[in-house]
Motif scaffolding. Structure first.
Motif, mmCIF file in Angstrom:
data_model
loop_
_atom_site.group_PDB
_atom_site.id
_atom_site.type_symbol
_atom_site.label_atom_id
_atom_site.label_comp_id
_atom_site.label_asym_id
_atom_site.label_seq_id
_atom_site.Cartn_x
_atom_site.Cartn_y
_atom_site.Cartn_z
ATOM 1 N N GLN A 242 0.883 -1.076 0.077
ATOM 2 C CA GLN A 242 -0.062 0.004 0.020
ATOM 3 C C GLN A 242 0.858 1.235 0.103
ATOM 4 O O GLN A 242 0.625 2.149 -0.664
ATOM 5 N N ALA A 243 1.957 1.175 0.700
ATOM 6 C CA ALA A 243 2.880 2.425 0.865
ATOM 7 C C ALA A 243 3.352 2.640 -0.614
ATOM 8 O O ALA A 243 3.697 3.667 -0.984
ATOM 9 N N ALA A 244 4.042 1.497 -1.212
ATOM 10 C CA ALA A 244 4.470 1.663 -2.534
ATOM 11 C C ALA A 244 3.394 2.204 -3.563
ATOM 12 O O ALA A 244 3.742 3.199 -4.336
ATOM 13 N N GLN A 245 2.136 1.604 -3.364
ATOM 14 C CA GLN A 245 1.237 2.139 -4.232
ATOM 15 C C GLN A 245 1.046 3.706 -4.161
ATOM 16 O O GLN A 245 0.902 4.470 -5.239
ATOM 17 N N GLU A 246 1.073 4.136 -2.916
ATOM 18 C CA GLU A 246 0.864 5.612 -2.835
ATOM 19 C C GLU A 246 2.125 6.296 -3.229
ATOM 20 O O GLU A 246 1.913 7.424 -3.987
ATOM 21 N N ILE A 247 2.970 5.910 -3.209
ATOM 22 C CA ILE A 247 4.413 6.581 -3.530
ATOM 23 C C ILE A 247 4.358 6.658 -5.159
ATOM 24 O O ILE A 247 4.562 7.659 -5.719
ATOM 25 N N TYR A 248 4.108 5.287 -5.856
ATOM 26 C CA TYR A 248 3.861 5.376 -7.517
ATOM 27 C C TYR A 248 2.880 6.496 -7.839
ATOM 28 O O TYR A 248 2.949 7.145 -8.954
ATOM 29 N N GLY A 249 1.736 6.473 -6.898
ATOM 30 C CA GLY A 249 0.844 7.609 -7.350
ATOM 31 C C GLY A 249 1.385 9.035 -7.334
ATOM 32 O O GLY A 249 0.999 9.865 -7.988
ATOM 33 N N ARG A 250 2.132 9.063 -6.020
ATOM 34 C CA ARG A 250 2.631 10.597 -6.183
ATOM 35 C C ARG A 250 3.432 10.942 -7.377
ATOM 36 O O ARG A 250 3.667 12.071 -7.901
ATOM 37 N N ILE A 251 4.235 9.662 -7.603
ATOM 38 C CA ILE A 251 5.243 10.127 -8.816
ATOM 39 C C ILE A 251 4.491 10.413 -10.098
ATOM 40 O O ILE A 251 4.721 11.417 -10.847
ATOM 41 N N LEU A 252 3.395 9.906 -10.361
ATOM 42 C CA LEU A 252 2.569 9.778 -11.672
ATOM 43 C C LEU A 252 1.728 11.351 -11.630
ATOM 44 O O LEU A 252 1.407 11.700 -12.633
ATOM 45 N N ALA A 253 1.472 11.876 -10.514
ATOM 46 C CA ALA A 253 0.945 12.813 -10.456
ATOM 47 C C ALA A 253 1.678 13.930 -10.804
ATOM 48 O O ALA A 253 1.343 14.925 -11.321
ATOM 49 N N ILE A 254 3.099 13.830 -10.492
ATOM 50 C CA ILE A 254 4.066 14.878 -11.042
ATOM 51 C C ILE A 254 4.586 14.681 -12.323
ATOM 52 O O ILE A 254 4.545 15.467 -13.342
ATOM 53 N N ASP A 255 4.683 13.300 -12.713
ATOM 54 C CA ASP A 255 5.200 13.058 -14.371
ATOM 55 C C ASP A 255 4.330 11.564 -14.739
ATOM 56 O O ASP A 255 4.561 10.736 -14.435
ATOM 57 N N PRO A 256 3.242 12.140 -15.157
ATOM 58 C CA PRO A 256 1.994 11.041 -15.711
ATOM 59 C C PRO A 256 2.905 9.962 -16.940
ATOM 60 O O PRO A 256 2.228 8.938 -16.961
ATOM 61 N N VAL A 257 4.048 10.322 -17.422
ATOM 62 C CA VAL A 257 4.524 9.211 -18.310
ATOM 63 C C VAL A 257 5.970 8.646 -18.009
ATOM 64 O O VAL A 257 6.784 8.268 -18.480
ATOM 65 N N TYR A 258 6.045 8.339 -16.429
ATOM 66 C CA TYR A 258 7.210 7.891 -15.770
ATOM 67 C C TYR A 258 6.902 6.407 -15.991
ATOM 68 O O TYR A 258 6.246 5.757 -15.089
ATOM 69 N N THR A 259 7.493 5.731 -17.022
ATOM 70 C CA THR A 259 7.217 4.543 -17.314
ATOM 71 C C THR A 259 7.282 3.404 -16.408
ATOM 72 O O THR A 259 6.377 2.569 -16.303
ATOM 73 N N ALA A 260 8.411 3.550 -15.775
ATOM 74 C CA ALA A 260 8.918 2.629 -14.768
ATOM 75 C C ALA A 260 7.672 2.593 -13.602
ATOM 76 O O ALA A 260 7.264 1.499 -13.108
ATOM 77 N N ALA A 261 7.163 3.663 -13.304
ATOM 78 C CA ALA A 261 6.354 3.892 -12.132
ATOM 79 C C ALA A 261 4.908 3.007 -12.692
ATOM 80 O O ALA A 261 4.203 2.717 -11.939
ATOM 81 N N LEU A 262 4.653 3.422 -13.848
ATOM 82 C CA LEU A 262 3.415 2.926 -14.488
ATOM 83 C C LEU A 262 3.223 1.560 -14.704
ATOM 84 O O LEU A 262 2.363 0.977 -14.198
ATOM 85 N N ILE A 263 4.486 0.789 -14.919
ATOM 86 C CA ILE A 263 4.568 -0.655 -14.822
ATOM 87 C C ILE A 263 4.457 -1.163 -13.537
ATOM 88 O O ILE A 263 3.653 -2.071 -13.122
ATOM 89 N N ASN A 264 5.220 -0.849 -12.536
ATOM 90 C CA ASN A 264 5.213 -1.170 -11.228
ATOM 91 C C ASN A 264 3.943 -1.077 -10.575
ATOM 92 O O ASN A 264 3.484 -1.878 -10.092
#
Length: 331
Positions: free
Chosen positions: A164-186
């Motif tokens: 859950q913590a990882a999921q929230e962090i990936y969400g924060r990354i994508l809010a800043i950079d919606p095309v951060y590919t590795a975060a989208l995949i993970n």
């Protein structure tokens, strides 16, 4: 791998691993001591895949120390947690380079390499020529050090089981950079494992759009489309992954299964045969060989049945005419 098969074979003991990969206990201990694989009494498919790569690299006389140095360097410059599984491995002299996100990278020198090898080979040893220097931030999809730090934090949270913590962090990354590919995949994979297939599909599709050469994105998209029982679309995704990386064994495996489910046995046979050329040992190779035997035997039976049911008509003399009673026309 396809869900129907992996559910039957999910864990392997140390003895199973030694037997399947034909390695010694000493080799396994050496990789564990070098930090290349966690010490464990049981292993899943990801660990088995990683050990198979380590075995192949050992056959190419790449030392555990050299592998560890290259892996650690790739982790530092790319943000991916496990380069041996998340990127294709290529030997360049005594070191390793990695094909990742459409490029080949020497992480120790932080250089992009011109790739003379086809994308379907593992470590052929052919020479690579440097064409440009690569800033570390470029590889991970963002030049923002804060995003890189967040991404590494998310990966570490996953490794500690804090999904859950990882999921929230990936969400924060994508809010800043919606095309951060590795975060989208993970993030897509986290949703996939929670069986949130619609959300996983959305994230994987965004990854394929943000990086059209990212093989893993198309493979993962094929898997989730398979779960959603959309075989035609999953086949297209697997085929795209294979187009980008013809030697992606798992994509051939899943594509063969998809074709079999559609009753397209000859197409399935082609990909089963390709799979066993790429992966010659282990439980999935055994399964693929079994499917090949079944399909070939079925094909022989079909040919034999057609042959037995074919009764050629006797030749007629060209000089004879035969009167055929006419059929009455329907009113």
């Amino acid at each position: 791998m396809n869900r129907s098969f992996t559910r039957l074979m999910t864990r392997y003991s140390r003895q199973d691993v030694l037997r399947i990969l034909q390695i010694s206990s000493r080799q396994l201990l050496g990789w564990e001591r070098a930090g290349l694989i966690p010490a464990a009494e049981q292993y899943g498919f990801p660990e088995l895949s990683q050990l198979r790569i380590l075995r192949n690299l050992q056959h190419l006389r790449i030392s555990p120390r050299s592998i560890r140095n290259s892996v650690q360097a790739m982790q530092a410059v790319s943000g991916i947690s496990n380069p041996l599984l998340e990127a294709a491995v290529v030997r360049t002299g005594a070191r390793l380079a990695f094909r990742y996100s459409g490029t080949m990278v020497d992480p120790i020198r932080r250089q992009l390499l011109f790739d003379f090898e086809s994308a379907n080979e593992l470590a052929s040893g052919r020479r690579s020529v440097t064409v440009s220097m690569l800033p570390a931030a470029r590889i991970s999809g963002s030049r923002d050090p804060e995003l890189q730090r967040l991404f590494l934090d998310a990966v570490q949270q996953e490794e500690r089981g804090r999904k859950q913590a990882a999921q929230e962090i990936y969400g924060r990354i994508l809010a800043i950079d919606p095309v951060y590919t590795a975060a989208l995949i993970n993030l897509g994979t986290l949703h996939y494992h929670q069986k949130h297939y619609d959300r996983a599909e959305e994230l994987y599709r965004r990854a394929t759009e943000s990086d059209t050469s990212y093989v893993l994105a198309f493979f993962d998209l094929g898997n989730v489309l398979d779960e959603l029982e959309r075989p035609d679309e999953s086949i297209l995704a697997y085929r795209r992954a294979i187009f980008l990386a013809p030697g992606y064994a798992d994509a051939h495996y899943n594509l063969a299964l998809a074709y079999e489910r559609k009753g397209e046995r000859r197409r399935a046979l082609t990909h089963w045969q390709t799979y066993v050329r790429l992966d010659k040992s282990g439980p999935w190779a055994d399964h693929a060989r079994g499917q090949i035997r079944k399909l070939l035997n079925r094909e022989k039976l079909t040919i034999a049945h057609r042959s037995a049911s074919f009764h050629p008509q006797p030749r007629r003399s060209a000089s004879l005419l035969e009167l055929v009673p006419s059929r009455p026309l329907s009113a």
